[in-house]
Design a protein around this motif. Structure first.
Motif, mmCIF file in Angstrom:
data_model
loop_
_atom_site.group_PDB
_atom_site.id
_atom_site.type_symbol
_atom_site.label_atom_id
_atom_site.label_comp_id
_atom_site.label_asym_id
_atom_site.label_seq_id
_atom_site.Cartn_x
_atom_site.Cartn_y
_atom_site.Cartn_z
ATOM 1 N N ALA A 49 -15.566 -4.304 -8.755
ATOM 2 C CA ALA A 49 -15.487 -5.398 -7.793
ATOM 3 C C ALA A 49 -14.035 -5.808 -7.616
ATOM 4 N N GLU A 50 -13.691 -6.243 -6.404
ATOM 5 C CA GLU A 50 -12.332 -6.671 -6.114
ATOM 6 C C GLU A 50 -12.279 -8.152 -5.795
ATOM 7 N N SER A 51 -11.206 -8.764 -6.187
ATOM 8 C CA SER A 51 -10.952 -10.157 -5.842
ATOM 9 C C SER A 51 -10.873 -10.316 -4.332
ATOM 10 N N PRO A 52 -11.290 -11.463 -3.790
ATOM 11 C CA PRO A 52 -11.124 -11.720 -2.360
ATOM 12 C C PRO A 52 -9.664 -11.644 -1.912
ATOM 13 N N LEU A 53 -8.746 -11.755 -2.857
ATOM 14 C CA LEU A 53 -7.324 -11.697 -2.513
ATOM 15 C C LEU A 53 -6.688 -10.344 -2.838
ATOM 16 N N ALA A 54 -7.491 -9.355 -3.189
ATOM 17 C CA ALA A 54 -6.933 -8.042 -3.539
ATOM 18 C C ALA A 54 -6.104 -7.480 -2.391
ATOM 19 N N SER B 179 -4.685 -9.146 -0.004
ATOM 20 C CA SER B 179 -3.517 -10.014 0.199
ATOM 21 C C SER B 179 -2.419 -9.696 -0.795
ATOM 22 N N TYR B 180 -2.789 -9.484 -2.053
ATOM 23 C CA TYR B 180 -1.785 -9.156 -3.064
ATOM 24 C C TYR B 180 -1.059 -7.863 -2.690
ATOM 25 N N HIS B 181 -1.800 -6.904 -2.153
ATOM 26 C CA HIS B 181 -1.218 -5.606 -1.826
ATOM 27 C C HIS B 181 -0.325 -5.677 -0.590
ATOM 28 N N HIS B 182 -0.763 -6.414 0.437
ATOM 29 C CA HIS B 182 -0.048 -6.413 1.711
ATOM 30 C C HIS B 182 0.942 -7.580 1.852
ATOM 31 N N ARG C 30 -14.086 -20.237 1.401
ATOM 32 C CA ARG C 30 -14.854 -19.069 1.810
ATOM 33 C C ARG C 30 -14.030 -17.801 1.663
ATOM 34 N N ARG C 31 -14.705 -16.737 1.307
ATOM 35 C CA ARG C 31 -14.026 -15.454 1.136
ATOM 36 C C ARG C 31 -13.298 -15.042 2.416
ATOM 37 N N SER C 32 -13.903 -15.306 3.568
ATOM 38 C CA SER C 32 -13.312 -14.880 4.835
ATOM 39 C C SER C 32 -12.030 -15.627 5.165
ATOM 40 N N PHE C 33 -11.796 -16.791 4.534
ATOM 41 C CA PHE C 33 -10.574 -17.556 4.763
ATOM 42 C C PHE C 33 -9.530 -17.309 3.676
ATOM 43 N N ALA C 34 -9.848 -16.500 2.676
ATOM 44 C CA ALA C 34 -8.991 -16.373 1.506
ATOM 45 C C ALA C 34 -7.589 -15.878 1.859
ATOM 46 N N ASP C 35 -7.490 -14.813 2.645
ATOM 47 C CA ASP C 35 -6.175 -14.265 2.977
ATOM 48 C C ASP C 35 -5.358 -15.262 3.785
ATOM 49 N N TYR C 36 -5.988 -15.884 4.787
ATOM 50 C CA TYR C 36 -5.280 -16.853 5.629
ATOM 51 C C TYR C 36 -4.747 -18.024 4.804
ATOM 52 N N LEU C 37 -5.595 -18.577 3.943
ATOM 53 C CA LEU C 37 -5.164 -19.731 3.161
ATOM 54 C C LEU C 37 -4.144 -19.337 2.092
#
Length: 216
Positions: free
Chosen positions: A22-27, A29-32, A192-199
């Motif tokens: 399983a991957e973190s919702p921010l996986a 984001s951390y990479h990119h 929410r997972r879908s907002f994780a990268d944005y936030l």
């Protein structure tokens, strides 16, 4: 019209043991986007509590409180916009509405917790929904954490208006999340997972002047 009675509930473990990690919702984001290191000059630190167990519990306050105390050892908060925690601080219950609470436990405990609660509640009228896969939790710490929050939400986060033990659902950076203050020096953002990268990117940008860092 005939009456139908529900005699059982199918409960599924949404995190069965598999060979797929399983991957973190921010996986992504951390990479990119990157993960700024925590340094001596960092006055705000972000920490993700990925894969935490989260359950939405709905029903009558009295019967639910008895079951949660029996199973989790924590009572449901009765006052609006408050939360209660166990001695370790890893398990909590938060008031969301007059008949709705959010339970957060360490990842891996949620399936067992749901089963124990259903057993304790018996034939009572209630609903339990496992939302672990759709949400994540970010922690903010540091001397400038409150200032960062002031730049991100219209809600009054001054210590006089937002004491320890408070939690609210509010607008945050043009999205919405649950903002909590479990301790004097730590804030929690349940989103929410879908907002994780944005936030995540918003927090990095808003916290740049504080040398914000991301703790592993």
């Amino acid at each position: 019209m005939s009456e139908q009675t529900v005699t059982g509930t199918n409960v599924y473990d949404v995190r069965p043991i598999t060979e797929v990690l399983a991957e973190s919702p921010l996986a992504w984001s951390y990479h990119h986007t990157g993960r700024p290191s925590v340094s001596e000059s960092s006055r705000v630190v972000i920490r993700e509590r990925a894969m935490s167990g989260q359950l939405i519990l709905r029903g009558g306050a009295i019967v639910l409180d008895e079951a949660v105390r029996q199973v989790l050892g924590v009572g449901l908060p009765a006052r609006p916009n408050t939360l209660s925690q166990d001695a370790s601080g890893e398990r909590s219950a938060q008031w969301l509405s007059p008949d709705e609470w959010l339970l957060i436990v360490p990842g891996g405990e949620e399936f067992s917790l749901e089963g124990q609660l259903r057993k304790a509640l018996g034939n009572a009228h209630y609903a339990i929904v496992n939302v672990s896969g759709g949400q994540t939790l970010l922690e903010l710490e540091g001397e400038r954490a409150t200032e960062l929050l002031m730049k991100s939400t219209l809600y009054n986060v001054h210590p006089a208006a937002f004491p320890v033990g408070k939690g609210v659902t509010t607008v945050f950076a043009k999205s919405n999340l649950i903002l909590r203050r479990p301790t004097e020096n730590r804030w929690e953002l349940v989103l929410r997972r879908s907002f994780a990268d944005y936030l995540y990117r918003w927090l990095l940008d808003a916290g740049e002047e504080y040398a914000i860092g991301v703790d592993d």
